[in-house]
Design a protein around this motif. Sequence first.
Motif, short mmCIF file in Angstrom:
data_model
loop_
_atom_site.label_atom_id
_atom_site.label_comp_id
_atom_site.label_asym_id
_atom_site.label_seq_id
_atom_site.Cartn_x
_atom_site.Cartn_y
_atom_site.Cartn_z
N ALA A 245 -85.70 103.45 -45.35
CA ALA A 245 -84.68 103.79 -46.35
C ALA A 245 -84.04 105.14 -46.05
CB ALA A 245 -85.31 103.80 -47.75
N ARG A 246 -84.85 106.11 -45.69
CA ARG A 246 -84.30 107.44 -45.39
C ARG A 246 -83.37 107.41 -44.19
NH1 ARG A 246 -89.71 109.89 -47.17
NH2 ARG A 246 -89.15 110.60 -49.26
N ASP A 247 -83.67 106.56 -43.22
CA ASP A 247 -82.80 106.43 -42.05
C ASP A 247 -81.43 105.88 -42.43
OD1 ASP A 247 -84.82 107.40 -40.45
OD2 ASP A 247 -85.42 105.43 -39.69
N ALA A 248 -81.36 105.11 -43.52
CA ALA A 248 -80.09 104.52 -43.96
C ALA A 248 -79.32 105.45 -44.90
CB ALA A 248 -80.35 103.20 -44.68
N SER A 249 -79.93 106.55 -45.28
CA SER A 249 -79.33 107.46 -46.25
C SER A 249 -78.18 108.25 -45.64
CB SER A 249 -80.39 108.43 -46.77
OG SER A 249 -79.83 109.35 -47.67
N VAL A 250 -77.15 108.44 -46.46
CA VAL A 250 -76.03 109.29 -46.09
C VAL A 250 -76.13 110.55 -46.92
CG1 VAL A 250 -73.51 109.45 -46.03
CG2 VAL A 250 -74.63 107.26 -45.59
N ASP A 251 -76.30 111.69 -46.28
CA ASP A 251 -76.41 112.97 -46.99
C ASP A 251 -77.50 112.96 -48.05
OD1 ASP A 251 -74.31 114.07 -45.51
OD2 ASP A 251 -72.82 113.25 -46.89
N GLU A 252 -78.61 112.29 -47.76
CA GLU A 252 -79.77 112.22 -48.65
C GLU A 252 -79.43 111.64 -50.03
OE1 GLU A 252 -82.08 115.80 -48.71
OE2 GLU A 252 -82.45 115.70 -46.57
N ASP A 253 -78.41 110.78 -50.07
CA ASP A 253 -78.06 110.10 -51.31
C ASP A 253 -79.07 109.00 -51.59
OD1 ASP A 253 -75.88 111.50 -52.26
OD2 ASP A 253 -74.43 110.32 -51.13
N THR A 254 -78.89 108.34 -52.71
CA THR A 254 -79.78 107.27 -53.16
C THR A 254 -79.72 106.07 -52.22
OG1 THR A 254 -79.45 107.93 -55.45
CG2 THR A 254 -80.27 105.70 -55.08
N VAL A 255 -80.89 105.57 -51.87
CA VAL A 255 -81.02 104.32 -51.12
C VAL A 255 -81.98 103.44 -51.90
CG1 VAL A 255 -81.76 103.22 -48.98
CG2 VAL A 255 -80.60 105.42 -48.89
N LEU A 256 -81.57 102.20 -52.09
CA LEU A 256 -82.42 101.20 -52.74
C LEU A 256 -82.82 100.16 -51.71
CD1 LEU A 256 -80.30 100.62 -55.96
CD2 LEU A 256 -82.30 102.10 -55.73
N VAL A 257 -84.09 99.85 -51.68
CA VAL A 257 -84.58 98.76 -50.84
C VAL A 257 -84.93 97.63 -51.78
CG1 VAL A 257 -86.31 98.00 -49.18
CG2 VAL A 257 -85.53 100.39 -49.15
N PHE A 258 -84.32 96.48 -51.56
CA PHE A 258 -84.60 95.28 -52.35
C PHE A 258 -85.45 94.35 -51.51
CE2 PHE A 258 -80.18 95.61 -54.53
CZ PHE A 258 -80.67 96.48 -55.46
N ILE A 259 -86.52 93.85 -52.10
CA ILE A 259 -87.35 92.84 -51.45
C ILE A 259 -87.56 91.73 -52.48
CG2 ILE A 259 -89.54 92.27 -50.34
CD1 ILE A 259 -89.83 95.25 -49.66
N GLU A 260 -87.37 90.50 -52.03
CA GLU A 260 -87.54 89.37 -52.93
C GLU A 260 -88.25 88.26 -52.17
OE1 GLU A 260 -84.48 87.35 -55.91
OE2 GLU A 260 -83.93 87.04 -53.82
N GLN A 261 -89.15 87.57 -52.85
CA GLN A 261 -89.81 86.43 -52.25
C GLN A 261 -89.54 85.20 -53.10
OE1 GLN A 261 -94.08 86.46 -51.86
NE2 GLN A 261 -94.03 84.89 -50.31
N GLU A 262 -88.62 84.39 -52.64
CA GLU A 262 -88.29 83.08 -53.22
C GLU A 262 -88.49 82.98 -54.73
OE1 GLU A 262 -90.65 80.38 -50.91
OE2 GLU A 262 -89.21 80.43 -49.28
N ASP A 263 -87.89 83.82 -55.48
CA ASP A 263 -87.95 83.81 -56.94
C ASP A 263 -89.36 83.98 -57.50
OD1 ASP A 263 -85.20 83.54 -57.09
OD2 ASP A 263 -85.29 81.36 -57.09
N ALA A 264 -90.35 84.30 -56.67
CA ALA A 264 -91.70 84.53 -57.18
C ALA A 264 -91.83 85.95 -57.71
CB ALA A 264 -92.73 84.29 -56.08
N TRP A 265 -91.20 86.90 -57.03
CA TRP A 265 -91.23 88.30 -57.44
C TRP A 265 -90.13 89.04 -56.70
CZ3 TRP A 265 -91.87 92.19 -53.83
CH2 TRP A 265 -92.34 91.80 -52.58
N PHE A 266 -89.78 90.20 -57.25
CA PHE A 266 -88.87 91.10 -56.54
C PHE A 266 -89.37 92.52 -56.72
CE2 PHE A 266 -87.04 91.16 -60.79
CZ PHE A 266 -86.67 92.49 -60.97
N GLY A 267 -88.98 93.35 -55.78
CA GLY A 267 -89.35 94.75 -55.84
C GLY A 267 -88.16 95.61 -55.49
N VAL A 268 -88.13 96.80 -56.08
CA VAL A 268 -87.10 97.78 -55.78
C VAL A 268 -87.80 99.08 -55.42
CG1 VAL A 268 -85.12 99.07 -56.65
CG2 VAL A 268 -85.52 96.72 -57.44
N LEU A 269 -87.44 99.63 -54.28
CA LEU A 269 -87.92 100.94 -53.85
C LEU A 269 -86.71 101.86 -53.85
CD1 LEU A 269 -90.35 102.54 -52.31
CD2 LEU A 269 -88.93 102.09 -50.32
#
Length: 179
Positions: free
Chosen positions: A34-58
Amino acid sequence: MYFAALLARTQDGWEASDTELDDVETLSDLTDLARDASVDEDTVLVFIEQEDAWFGVLRVEGEEDPRIFVSDAAAAARSSYGEILTNELLGGDDDDPADDLDTLDLDGTEDGEPEDDDADDEVGESGSAAELVPAGPVGDRDILMDLGLSEKELLALDTDALLEIADALGAAEVLETVR
């Protein structure tokens, strides 16, 4: 099957990119991604989802500790990427369990710890520690509050949750490009 994407906040809005999780083994790996994708240390959200069983946000902002939300800890704990998130939230250890073998006696108890015949009852018949993980949401329920999604709205999400989150952030179109 997993879906994972990064949403990076920029001066021009949100930029989305899909991401490969093949090299992610720890929360630190995910945070670094996520930090590697950041522009000027702005907010980065990582979305992970597994087939409608659960989702996570970092959520990662600069060098601050990551913030995490998981929609269903019990379901997530049964998957490799969900386990990374739930271990952090529930105080699990994401180190290799083999590293702890030195402190175990041959019978599997820690040095100096009396044997407990009821220990199997606590873990369950399958022997999975994941059974001790609570069902339902865990983590920072205000993770997206300042971005336009309240705790109540976050907890009400079910299927297509990541698209609904992106829509609330004004990033649905950019997320759809990588979906």
